[in-house]
Design an enzyme around this catalytic site. Structure first.
Site, mmCIF file in Angstrom:
data_model
loop_
_atom_site.group_PDB
_atom_site.id
_atom_site.type_symbol
_atom_site.label_atom_id
_atom_site.label_comp_id
_atom_site.label_asym_id
_atom_site.label_seq_id
_atom_site.Cartn_x
_atom_site.Cartn_y
_atom_site.Cartn_z
ATOM 1 N N GLU A 327 0.841 -1.197 0.000
ATOM 2 C CA GLU A 327 0.000 0.000 0.000
ATOM 3 C C GLU A 327 0.876 1.247 0.000
ATOM 4 O O GLU A 327 1.559 1.549 0.987
ATOM 5 C CB GLU A 327 -0.923 0.023 1.215
ATOM 6 C CG GLU A 327 -1.812 1.268 1.259
ATOM 7 C CD GLU A 327 -2.713 1.314 2.478
ATOM 8 O OE1 GLU A 327 -3.221 2.403 2.791
ATOM 9 O OE2 GLU A 327 -2.890 0.254 3.117
ATOM 10 N N LYS A 460 -7.966 -15.479 16.085
ATOM 11 C CA LYS A 460 -8.190 -15.069 14.693
ATOM 12 C C LYS A 460 -9.649 -14.723 14.398
ATOM 13 O O LYS A 460 -10.123 -14.890 13.280
ATOM 14 C CB LYS A 460 -7.691 -16.157 13.729
ATOM 15 C CG LYS A 460 -6.202 -16.447 13.909
ATOM 16 C CD LYS A 460 -5.731 -17.640 13.140
ATOM 17 C CE LYS A 460 -4.255 -17.909 13.443
ATOM 18 N NZ LYS A 460 -3.747 -19.148 12.860
ATOM 19 N N ASP A 536 2.122 -14.305 12.714
ATOM 20 C CA ASP A 536 0.986 -14.915 12.021
ATOM 21 C C ASP A 536 0.075 -13.800 11.523
ATOM 22 O O ASP A 536 -0.592 -13.139 12.321
ATOM 23 C CB ASP A 536 0.226 -15.831 12.986
ATOM 24 C CG ASP A 536 -0.839 -16.664 12.283
ATOM 25 O OD1 ASP A 536 -1.242 -16.290 11.168
ATOM 26 O OD2 ASP A 536 -1.265 -17.683 12.854
ATOM 27 N N HIS A 640 -2.709 10.621 -1.931
ATOM 28 C CA HIS A 640 -2.648 9.329 -2.610
ATOM 29 C C HIS A 640 -2.618 9.495 -4.123
ATOM 30 O O HIS A 640 -1.953 8.726 -4.826
ATOM 31 C CB HIS A 640 -3.840 8.460 -2.185
ATOM 32 C CG HIS A 640 -3.604 7.705 -0.918
ATOM 33 N ND1 HIS A 640 -3.113 6.425 -0.891
ATOM 34 C CD2 HIS A 640 -3.768 8.062 0.388
ATOM 35 C CE1 HIS A 640 -2.995 6.007 0.353
ATOM 36 N NE2 HIS A 640 -3.386 6.996 1.160
#
Length: 646
Positions: A327, A460, A536, A640
């Site tokens: 990004e 998660k 992770d 951006h």
């Protein structure tokens, strides 16, 4: 024959006989000495020989301000304030002294050892004759006494590396470091085996890449740099004559990465970190490290660009944080936030509130009554000690901290909290949980294990359990940003940022029914650091739960010109580790080395993982700060469009 002629005809044999006669007379004189006089003579001779060898050297060595040995007289510069050139001159003073002739001791040791062995052999060969001759026996005893004094004194001193000798000497010395802004004196204990590295604060550069300010323009007067060497361009960046984000515009992209690695390596050295040389910049992956550990059915790998954020002043020291992302503007924006936080000497402060990974197996019983009885048994303190013993029998570092049962009909969800050292700890807590279940089955034979993970862990998945009770590392980080820094670096006002945060992160998230999502984009930074450091990435779900709070501080200067900006991020479920999993892969391990937290901490297990958690939280706050400023100033889209388009 005249005396002169007789002297001229003296043979070497006659001279040797005369010398031996003189030695015999000398030995007789020595025999007449008392033990105290003989011992004093040996000490004096030893001291004179040692001083003559060690005290007169001809090779100069230089020692810098912290006592490190420099064989080459090259100055090393350390930037301690915004004026890097002047501070470098002040911090590059050295104390010079002569280096002893260490090589002489090396050969002297060999000679002494061989002579001693030879004397033993001679004595053994003629032992009977020597024992009957007191004079000869005395000579042997005196010689062995000299050898004994030598061996106990400084035998073997030259078999060690001279640099190690200096290092051990310096570790026990008092070290004084003088900078342009302050004077710091550090004394290391003489018996301290491992000297802890000092915390170093590196001030932010006068200018940093700020992609969220589309009006920012940088003009370089250096001209064409292609003819200059990589080292020369590196020095231009370090001296702030060239900005690091301008390298791609001045050089080809491949060479820009090479030069930037030189720059970052220099900066990491200032904060006692390394490892960048192990972070690959060319496509490479050792598949043997992947097999059986990280991935199956391997067909290749996906390279992700890694950017470096820093220096970020965190808990009294400067740190650098790698971020792997695709990004655009994310690293640059986080860098802007880091610069704003580091604009004051205090920087950011981060505290670990809790530390414990969890596992909650689902246990089923024939009736709700049986389930309730087991839950009540677990809640008794004396019974918990039995569970703790069973759990900790499976691990060296793991410690069971809590076991909290939750009953749902015939089910019991036993949420166990485990300290896991520097590991993230999922395997550790799972193995220990099985041992606890086996122990409970002996007391409650009707117990049935439905699932080792019953989703009350919670792993998660966004869950109120993690938001309220915490999982992994629960941290809170805060900083105060001066009002002028908000206006000049973040290009907005304190009031605008506070209002934006309230309406967006608090009210907007509440209206959306968000669970732990009271922030601007914490997941952006958490995921990028996770990818770079081998965590992770799926655990960013709970690790990114964060509430960002902004307030305007009270103004105590008597003027009605507004206060400074206080910002904090509270993250109750940061799940990180510095050993195991993806942290063992070369590139990810290199990123952890750059952060100074690679591997496990043997002296204090868990210290590296805790520090990693504080760095993730600090980077998250920097990202929150910059994005909220861009939203408050309404420059996000323009930034951006300018910096993230090809």
């Amino acid at each position: 024959m005249s005396e002169a002629a007789a002297a001229s005809t003296t043979t070497w044999g006659m001279r040797l006989d005369a010398f031996l006669s003189q030695m015999d007379s000398t030995m007789v004189s020595i025999d007449n000495l008392s033990s105290t006089q003989l011992y004093g003579l040996i000490v004096v001779v030893t001291a004179v020989v040692s001083f003559s060898i060690l005290g007169f050297g001809n090779n100069e060595c230089e020692y810098d301000a912290v006592g490190e040995l420099h064989k080459a007289p090259q100055q090393q510069t350390t930037t301690t304030n915004n004026n890097s050139s002047s501070s470098s001159k002040k911090n590059s003073s050295y104390n010079k002294r002569k280096e002893p002739k260490w090589f002489v001791l090396k050969y002297l040791n060999y000679v002494a050892a061989l002579t001693f062995v030879a004397s033993i052999g001679m004595f053994s060969w003629n032992a009977q004759a020597i024992l009957k001759d007191p004079t000869t026996l005395l000579q042997f005893l005196m010689g062995w006494s000299v050898f004994l004094c030598y061996f106990l004194g400084f035998f073997g001193i030259s078999f060690v590396d001279p640099d190690d000798l200096f290092a051990s000497d310096n570790a026990a010395a008092s070290v004084t470091t003088t900078t342009t802004s302050s004077t710091t004196t550090t004394t290391a204990p003489a018996k301290q085996q491992q000297q802890q590295p000092k915390k170093v604060i590196v001030p932010p550069a006068p200018c940093a890449p700020v992609c969220s300010d589309p009006k920012s323009k940088t003009v370089s007067k250096l001209g064409d740099l292609s003819h200059r060497s990589d080292d020369e361009i590196c020095q231009l960046v370090l001296s702030n004559q060239l900005k690091d984000h301008q390298l791609e515009s001045k050089l080809d992209t491949d060479r820009a990465v090479v030069v930037r690695r030189l720059v970052i390596a220099e900066k990491l050295a200032q904060v006692n970190c390394s490892g960048l040389e192990n972070l690959p910049s060319q496509p490479s992956l050792d598949y043997s490290r992947v097999h059986g550990a990280n991935c199956e059915v391997v067909v290749g790998y996906v390279p992700i660009p890694v950017g470096m954020v820093g220096p970020l002043t965190l808990n009294g020291e400067s740190v650098y944080i790698p971020m792997a992302t695709t990004e655009g503007c994310l690293v640059a924006s986080t860098q802007r936030g880091a610069k704003a936080i580091s604009s004051t000497p205090e920087g950011a402060t981060c505290i670990i509130l809790k530390d414990g990974i969890t596992r909650a197996p689902c246990l089923r019983f024939p009736s709700a009554k049986d389930a309730a009885e087991m839950a009540k048994w677990v809640m008794l303190a004396e019974n918990f000690r039995q569970l703790k013993k069973a759990f900790e029998s499976t691990t060296s570092f793991g410690k069971l901290l809590k076991a909290e049962p939750t009953v749902a009909g015939r089910n019991v969800y036993l949420r166990m909290v485990c300290f896991s050292g520097d590991a993230m700890g999922m395997n550790m807590v799972s193995k220990g949980s099985l041992a606890v279940i086996d122990f409970l089955r002996g007391l409650f034979p009707s117990l049935e294990l439905i699932a080792l993970s019953g989703n009350m862990c919670t792993d998660k998945k966004a869950a109120a359990t993690n938001w309220l009770e915490g999982r992994g590392k629960s941290v809170v980080v805060e900083a105060i940003i001066p009002r002028n820094v908000v206006e000049t670096t973040l290009k907005t006002t304190v009031k605008a940022m506070v209002e934006t945060n309230i309406q967006k992160c608090l009210v907007g998230s509440a209206m959306a029914g968000s669970l732990g999502g009271f922030n601007a984009h914490a997941s952006n930074i958490v995921t990028a650091v996770f990818l770079a450091t081998g965590q992770d990435p799926a655990q960013n779900v709970e690790s990114s739960q964060c509430i960002t709070l902004l307030e305007e501080t009270n103004n105590n200067n008597g003027r009605n010109d507004g206060g400074d900006l206080w910002i904090s991020c509270t993250m109750p479920a940061l799940e990180v580790g510095t050993v195991g999993g993806g942290t063992s892969l070369p590139a990810q391990h290199a990123c952890l080395e750059c952060m100074g937290v690679a591997g496990g901490n043997r002296e204090e297990p868990g210290k590296n993982a805790k520090k990693l958690a504080t760095m993730v939280a600090g980077a998250t706050m920097a990202g929150e700060l910059s994005l909220l400023a861009a939203l408050a100033a309404n420059t996000l889209v323009q930034a951006h469009m300018k910096h993230n388009r090809k």
